[in-house]
Design a protein around this motif. Structure first.
Motif, PDB file in Angstrom:
ATOM      1  N   PRO A 196     -22.352 -41.478 -17.543  1.00  0.00           N
ATOM      2  CA  PRO A 196     -22.661 -42.528 -16.577  1.00  0.00           C
ATOM      3  C   PRO A 196     -24.106 -43.012 -16.692  1.00  0.00           C
ATOM      4  O   PRO A 196     -24.981 -42.284 -17.136  1.00  0.00           O
TER       5      PRO A 196
ATOM      6  N   ARG B 248     -21.975 -40.455  -6.069  1.00  0.00           N
ATOM      7  CA  ARG B 248     -20.647 -41.007  -6.383  1.00  0.00           C
ATOM      8  C   ARG B 248     -20.084 -40.402  -7.670  1.00  0.00           C
ATOM      9  O   ARG B 248     -18.892 -40.122  -7.771  1.00  0.00           O
ATOM     10  N   TYR B 249     -20.963 -40.186  -8.649  1.00  0.00           N
ATOM     11  CA  TYR B 249     -20.523 -39.566  -9.910  1.00  0.00           C
ATOM     12  C   TYR B 249     -19.949 -38.177  -9.638  1.00  0.00           C
ATOM     13  O   TYR B 249     -18.856 -37.832 -10.094  1.00  0.00           O
TER      14      TYR B 249
ATOM     15  N   GLN C  37     -32.465 -37.658 -16.383  1.00  0.00           N
ATOM     16  CA  GLN C  37     -31.139 -38.095 -15.943  1.00  0.00           C
ATOM     17  C   GLN C  37     -30.047 -37.394 -16.736  1.00  0.00           C
ATOM     18  O   GLN C  37     -29.032 -36.963 -16.172  1.00  0.00           O
TER      19      GLN C  37
ATOM     20  N   LEU D 157     -26.892 -43.749 -14.366  1.00  0.00           N
ATOM     21  CA  LEU D 157     -27.237 -43.470 -12.983  1.00  0.00           C
ATOM     22  C   LEU D 157     -28.585 -44.113 -12.666  1.00  0.00           C
ATOM     23  O   LEU D 157     -29.582 -43.793 -13.299  1.00  0.00           O
ATOM     24  N   GLN D 158     -28.575 -45.001 -11.693  1.00  0.00           N
ATOM     25  CA  GLN D 158     -29.816 -45.677 -11.335  1.00  0.00           C
ATOM     26  C   GLN D 158     -30.313 -45.302  -9.952  1.00  0.00           C
ATOM     27  O   GLN D 158     -31.500 -45.396  -9.690  1.00  0.00           O
ATOM     28  N   THR D 159     -29.412 -44.907  -9.065  1.00  0.00           N
ATOM     29  CA  THR D 159     -29.807 -44.572  -7.698  1.00  0.00           C
ATOM     30  C   THR D 159     -29.287 -43.191  -7.310  1.00  0.00           C
ATOM     31  O   THR D 159     -28.408 -42.633  -7.963  1.00  0.00           O
TER      32      THR D 159
ATOM     33  N   VAL E   4     -27.193 -34.806 -15.140  1.00  0.00           N
ATOM     34  CA  VAL E   4     -25.748 -34.896 -15.384  1.00  0.00           C
ATOM     35  C   VAL E   4     -25.241 -33.590 -16.000  1.00  0.00           C
ATOM     36  O   VAL E   4     -24.211 -33.050 -15.590  1.00  0.00           O
TER      37      VAL E   4
ATOM     38  N   ASP F  38     -25.657 -43.340  -6.831  1.00  0.00           N
ATOM     39  CA  ASP F  38     -24.895 -43.284  -8.086  1.00  0.00           C
ATOM     40  C   ASP F  38     -24.611 -41.834  -8.480  1.00  0.00           C
ATOM     41  O   ASP F  38     -23.503 -41.510  -8.920  1.00  0.00           O
ATOM     42  N   VAL F  39     -25.598 -40.969  -8.332  1.00  0.00           N
ATOM     43  CA  VAL F  39     -25.428 -39.558  -8.686  1.00  0.00           C
ATOM     44  C   VAL F  39     -24.395 -38.920  -7.764  1.00  0.00           C
ATOM     45  O   VAL F  39     -23.503 -38.197  -8.204  1.00  0.00           O
TER      46      VAL F  39
END
Length: 167
Positions: free
Chosen positions: A143, A153-154, A122, A145-147, A126, A150-151
């Motif tokens: 961040p 949106r980041y 992870q 990041l779990q899903t 990033v 999420d990645v």
């Protein structure tokens, strides 16, 4: 127009790399232009050779479609390129047996449980996103990041105001 669009889409010297699940999926959906109603505008532009080489090096273990999406994003800042780019970078860290899960439309796939991505991966995801998108995040703001969503949106949130196409 098709000849012009191809020149703007495919960077000079863009040689095909190994085929991946992402290449196959994006061939079906149109990897070179995910929004066919929106052709590239203006004259064809290219990244400087040094910048192109750095981008190729950063994405050397990613699919060709990932490289093309990153190249186009750097030229135009087009957020339509981010889903392909994010998915291609994540695919790099997913075990081959689990990559078929990336083809599902479910963006709530859990990175650890569904895709086998550990915390070190992870951090690398990033870091690679920051390098490719030319963005930065202070270490204290990293961040969680779990899903897959999420990645995505980041990447969208960090590029919304900070990334500009080259002149």
């Amino acid at each position: 127009m098709a000849g012009f669009a191809r020149a703007a889409v495919f960077p000079v010297g863009c040689a095909p790399s190994r085929r991946t699940a992402m290449d196959s999926k994006m061939t079906e959906t149109g990897c070179t232009n995910p929004n066919p109603q929106k052709p590239p505008a203006g004259p064809a532009r290219y990244l400087a050779a040094r910048e192109d080489a750095a981008l190729r090096e950063a994405l050397k273990r990613c699919s060709r479609c990932t490289y093309i999406a990153a190249y186009q994003f750097r030229l135009t800042g087009d957020p339509d390129r981010l889903p392909t780019l994010v998915l291609g970078i994540i695919e790099r860290y997913v075990e081959p047996g689990l990559r078929s899960r990336l083809g599902r439309p479910d963006t709530e796939l859990l990175l650890r449980e569904d895709l086998g991505i550990d915390s070190l991966d992870q951090i690398e995801i990033v870091g690679l996103l920051e390098d490719v998108l030319q963005i930065g995040t202070p270490d204290l703001e990293r961040p969680v990041l779990q899903t897959l969503a999420d990645v995505r949106r980041y990447a969208e949130s960090r590029t919304a105001n900070g990334s500009r196409p080259i002149a």
